[in-house]
Design a protein around this motif. Structure first.
Motif, PDB file in Angstrom:
ATOM      1  N   LYS A   1       0.543  -1.174   0.073  1.00 19.52           N
ATOM      2  CA  LYS A   1       0.037  -0.103  -0.079  1.00 19.52           C
ATOM      3  C   LYS A   1       0.889   1.238   0.129  1.00 19.52           C
ATOM      4  O   LYS A   1       0.496   2.324  -0.615  1.00 19.52           O
ATOM      5  CB  LYS A   1      -0.808   0.088   1.155  1.00 19.52           C
TER       6      LYS A   1
ATOM      7  N   ASP B   1       2.358   1.563  -3.324  1.00 24.33           N
ATOM      8  CA  ASP B   1       1.257   1.925  -4.468  1.00 24.33           C
ATOM      9  C   ASP B   1       0.765   3.527  -4.442  1.00 24.33           C
ATOM     10  O   ASP B   1       0.237   3.896  -5.089  1.00 24.33           O
ATOM     11  CB  ASP B   1       0.084   1.111  -4.137  1.00 24.33           C
ATOM     12  N   SER B   2       1.013   4.116  -3.079  1.00 26.21           N
ATOM     13  CA  SER B   2       0.687   5.543  -2.574  1.00 26.21           C
ATOM     14  C   SER B   2       1.557   6.400  -3.614  1.00 26.21           C
ATOM     15  O   SER B   2       1.376   7.619  -3.541  1.00 26.21           O
ATOM     16  CB  SER B   2       0.690   5.983  -1.363  1.00 26.21           C
TER      17      SER B   2
ATOM     18  N   LYS C   1       8.138   9.695   2.335  1.00 26.92           N
ATOM     19  CA  LYS C   1       6.650   9.275   2.392  1.00 26.92           C
ATOM     20  C   LYS C   1       6.381   7.935   2.882  1.00 26.92           C
ATOM     21  O   LYS C   1       5.484   7.916   3.611  1.00 26.92           O
ATOM     22  CB  LYS C   1       5.945   9.297   0.804  1.00 26.92           C
TER      23      LYS C   1
ATOM     24  N   MET D   1       4.279   6.856   6.396  1.00 28.80           N
ATOM     25  CA  MET D   1       3.212   6.014   6.380  1.00 28.80           C
ATOM     26  C   MET D   1       3.300   4.934   7.144  1.00 28.80           C
ATOM     27  O   MET D   1       2.307   4.285   7.841  1.00 28.80           O
ATOM     28  CB  MET D   1       2.850   5.620   4.900  1.00 28.80           C
TER      29      MET D   1
END
Length: 203
Positions: free
Chosen positions: A124, A127-128, A171, A175
């Motif tokens: 995830k 993919d972000s 990033k 997350m």
């Protein structure tokens, strides 16, 4: 063998209950103490001695005792006690082995589940990222490409490659938790081509 022993044996061979009662009362305490010295458990010792007497009664017609009754019964108790100990040890071994295997299996399942959860979070996070940033990270860590090689393959500058790597890692760091960040870098270092297929990433 005493005359009394002979009379008791002959009576038992005839299935005489009175003879059996006399035998039981006369030898039970001694045999119980002997059994307890081996098994060290009162209930087990009691059951063991009763089994010896029961077998004696059931096999009465085939009895062929040539030694003293005391020696014969003592030997029966000792043999039964040793067999019981062997069975208990074998049972304990298999139980321990089973429980150990069960615990290992549970641990393996838990670890596999934790790993799968981390991989899902990692997917995830990747993919972000913007497509180009994601591709740069995958080429850098999975394919072990140098920054210049990535720049040439994607027709971008080395400075842009560095920027994608820096921004992408930042990033992902935001997350994921600290534990997941550690896993992320370990995953990137040791990932294999099979995992690339699983992530459905086309470089």
């Amino acid at each position: 063998m005493t005359d009394q022993d002979t009379e008791l044996i002959e009576g038992i061979c005839r299935k005489d209950k009175r003879s059996f009662e006399l035998l039981y009362k006369g030898y039970y305490k001694k045999l119980y103490i002997l059994a307890f010295q081996y098994v060290r458990q009162p209930e087990m010792a009691e059951e063991l001695v009763n089994d010896v007497f029961l077998k004696l009664w059931n096999d009465a017609e085939q009895l062929n005792i040539r030694q003293s009754l005391s020696s014969y019964l003592s030997r029966c108790v000792i043999n039964t006690a040793l067999n019981t100990i062997k069975k208990e040890n074998r049972k304990a071994f298999h139980q321990e082995k089973f429980l150990s295997g069960y615990e290992e299996s549970e641990m393996e399942n838990d670890e596999a589940q934790m790993l799968e959860n981390k991989l899902i979070r990692l997917e995830k996070a990747l993919d972000s990222l913007p497509p180009q940033c994601k591709k740069v990270i995958m080429m850098s860590k999975f394919d072990k490409c140098k920054q210049q090689e990535i720049a040439d393959a994607l027709n971008i500058s080395v400075k842009t490659v560095k920027s994608h790597l820096t921004n992408g890692y930042e990033k992902i760091r935001v997350m994921l938790s600290k534990e997941q960040v550690l896993f992320f870098f370990l995953f990137l270092l040791f990932a294999v081509e099979l995992r690339l297929l699983h992530l459905n990433i086309v470089l």
